[in-house]
Design an enzyme around this catalytic site. Sequence first.
Site, PDB file in Angstrom:
ATOM      1  N   ARG A 192       0.929  -1.249  -0.097  1.00 32.89           N
ATOM      2  CA  ARG A 192      -0.095  -0.065  -0.070  1.00 32.89           C
ATOM      3  C   ARG A 192       0.884   1.317  -0.060  1.00 32.89           C
ATOM      4  NH1 ARG A 192      -3.901  -2.925   4.501  1.00 32.89           N
ATOM      5  NH2 ARG A 192      -4.954  -4.128   2.999  1.00 32.89           N
ATOM      6  N   PHE A 232      -6.386  -1.901  -6.128  1.00 35.02           N
ATOM      7  CA  PHE A 232      -5.221  -2.570  -5.481  1.00 35.02           C
ATOM      8  C   PHE A 232      -5.132  -2.578  -4.273  1.00 35.02           C
ATOM      9  CE2 PHE A 232      -2.136  -2.248  -9.694  1.00 35.02           C
ATOM     10  CZ  PHE A 232      -2.745  -3.557 -10.027  1.00 35.02           C
ATOM     11  N   GLU A 233      -4.333  -3.413  -3.683  1.00 39.59           N
ATOM     12  CA  GLU A 233      -3.840  -3.681  -2.212  1.00 39.59           C
ATOM     13  C   GLU A 233      -4.919  -3.357  -1.173  1.00 39.59           C
ATOM     14  OE1 GLU A 233      -1.110  -4.946  -2.593  1.00 39.59           O
ATOM     15  OE2 GLU A 233       0.282  -4.080  -4.032  1.00 39.59           O
ATOM     16  N   GLY A 234      -5.990  -3.912  -1.478  1.00 43.41           N
ATOM     17  CA  GLY A 234      -7.207  -3.713  -0.618  1.00 43.41           C
ATOM     18  C   GLY A 234      -7.693  -2.462  -1.119  1.00 43.41           C
TER      19      GLY A 234
END
Length: 596
Positions: free
Chosen positions: A263, A401-403
Amino acid sequence: MSKAAWGGGRFVVEDAGPEQIVTPEDFTEEQLMLAETVRSFVERDIKPRDAEIEKLDYDLTVRLMRKAGEVGLLGADVPEAYGGLGLDKTSTTLLAETLSPASSFALSVGAHTGIGTLPIVFFGTPEHKNRWLPLLASGELIAAYCLTEPGSGSDALGARTTATLSEDGEHYILNGSKLYITNAGFADLFIVYAKVDGTHFSAFIVERNTPGFTIGPEERKMGIKGSSTRPLFFEDARIPSGQLLGEVGKGHLIAFNILNIGRFKLAAGCLGGMKEAIQLSAAFANQRKQFGKTISSFPLIAAKLADMNTLAFITESMVYRTAGLIDQSLSQADLDGVDGGLQAAKAIAEYALECSINKVFASEAMDTVVDEGVQIHGGSGYIQEYKIERLYRDSRINRIFEGTNEINRLLIPATLLKRALKGELPLMEKAQALQRELLNPTPLAAASSSSALSKPIAILSVLKKVFLMVGGLAVQKHGLRLEREQEIVAALADSMIDMYALESSLLRSLKLTKKESSDADRRDNPIDMTALFAEEAAERAGQRSRTILAALEKGENLRIQLSVLKRLLRFEPTDLSVLRKRISSRVIAAESYVGY
């Protein structure tokens, strides 16, 4: 620096000092030389092949990644003992930002060096590290990270891929599938998450040629078209038991902490994208003429450039502040010890909250910047000949992306509250002290005019008080059930994001003012951008807090709370057009992002 001042989430309850943060003005000559190496590589080797990369040429991408390995770009996070450069996170963040103009290729490299390689760096056994890290650092092997499944994305622990230990204990038998895996088309090594016996969430290192492991067709994507994205399938795939990464049932420590780094690194990539969009837009605005004048001379276009530059400056201040925090945390961990992985996990988790803040702010700031960039380009912005069109399409994935940003917004206040309940932060004590202060009000001190930053300082102080007031009330009313009130939680997250963003910019400006006291030109732009952001943050705080209070209180209680809120946010407005004119004049003159 005090240990407390560097604790995750502490910015909510305590004020940091300028000397406690890392800023771009602190870069060493070595760091700047590394960035120049990346910049030269992108200009020389990537941009001339950009159109070919976008056509998803596997062989070309792999050749270029190995070339990146030759110049050290793939080994930045790999310890020197295993063939890497062993750089600090501030340096690797700068490299990620500088690589961003490489578009899809930057994503391929980022997935390999970050979420693909770091699990082995932090959690691998000595055997894992000796066997694979030198090859990953050189680019001889390419890595991929495999977490998402058809039925589980944000709910990573809901994964259905299973791993069963064979009777002889020599292999784990994997069954299931993964979805949207970056680098899948050409990766050699896959970090795969599965549940041992269908219950214990664990991580495995899987090699491409493993029998029973197959890779599906390429996904047809909106953007980042030059990166490979494919599904994976496991049908009785036999993984040597020695390729278990970490411990059985402890896969979440790897997955979530690597996602924290992911993140944060994503935010750095977004920063690089914002700077490129500003450069493209400012140059176009200076060249494009309408009504006999360049469009950069029109106030509405200039104001867009000012806002774009301000968002990039705020992001830059947050990203490198956070890099410094993570470096500080990791420096206190014995990564080579017996429990090095656990220490790494703890060090990274310390700033999980800040990583989520960076991800949400940067991805949404980039969307705003590239959207305004398209608008400045007019019809040309919709044409593929102009790169701003690509930036617009490529940007959208960053909020997923990434959560997703929604999940990260829920995580931010939840993580803060958990830390408070563990006694790691005096959150409720501060909220209760504020309530006593508000019950016995004293006249608010007006912002002093002696310093150009005095009003942003006053606004930041009030933002923290408003958050404690409204957040404390939300916790009192809902307790641990607050997590079910997602609209309130998300609004509280936005308050925390604005606080961290403003404080990062303010501390950077204060640090620069002290450092460059004899050079007004180097401090005026940061001060103007900090002041602009502070004014807008105060406006957002008022609107957001009124909405939360209306959900928490009714009748006379609501009127009392609104009265207190109004008193706290009683600031005389500033003429923002003057700030925007000064900021935009610098951007237009430079035809690029201007930090200071």
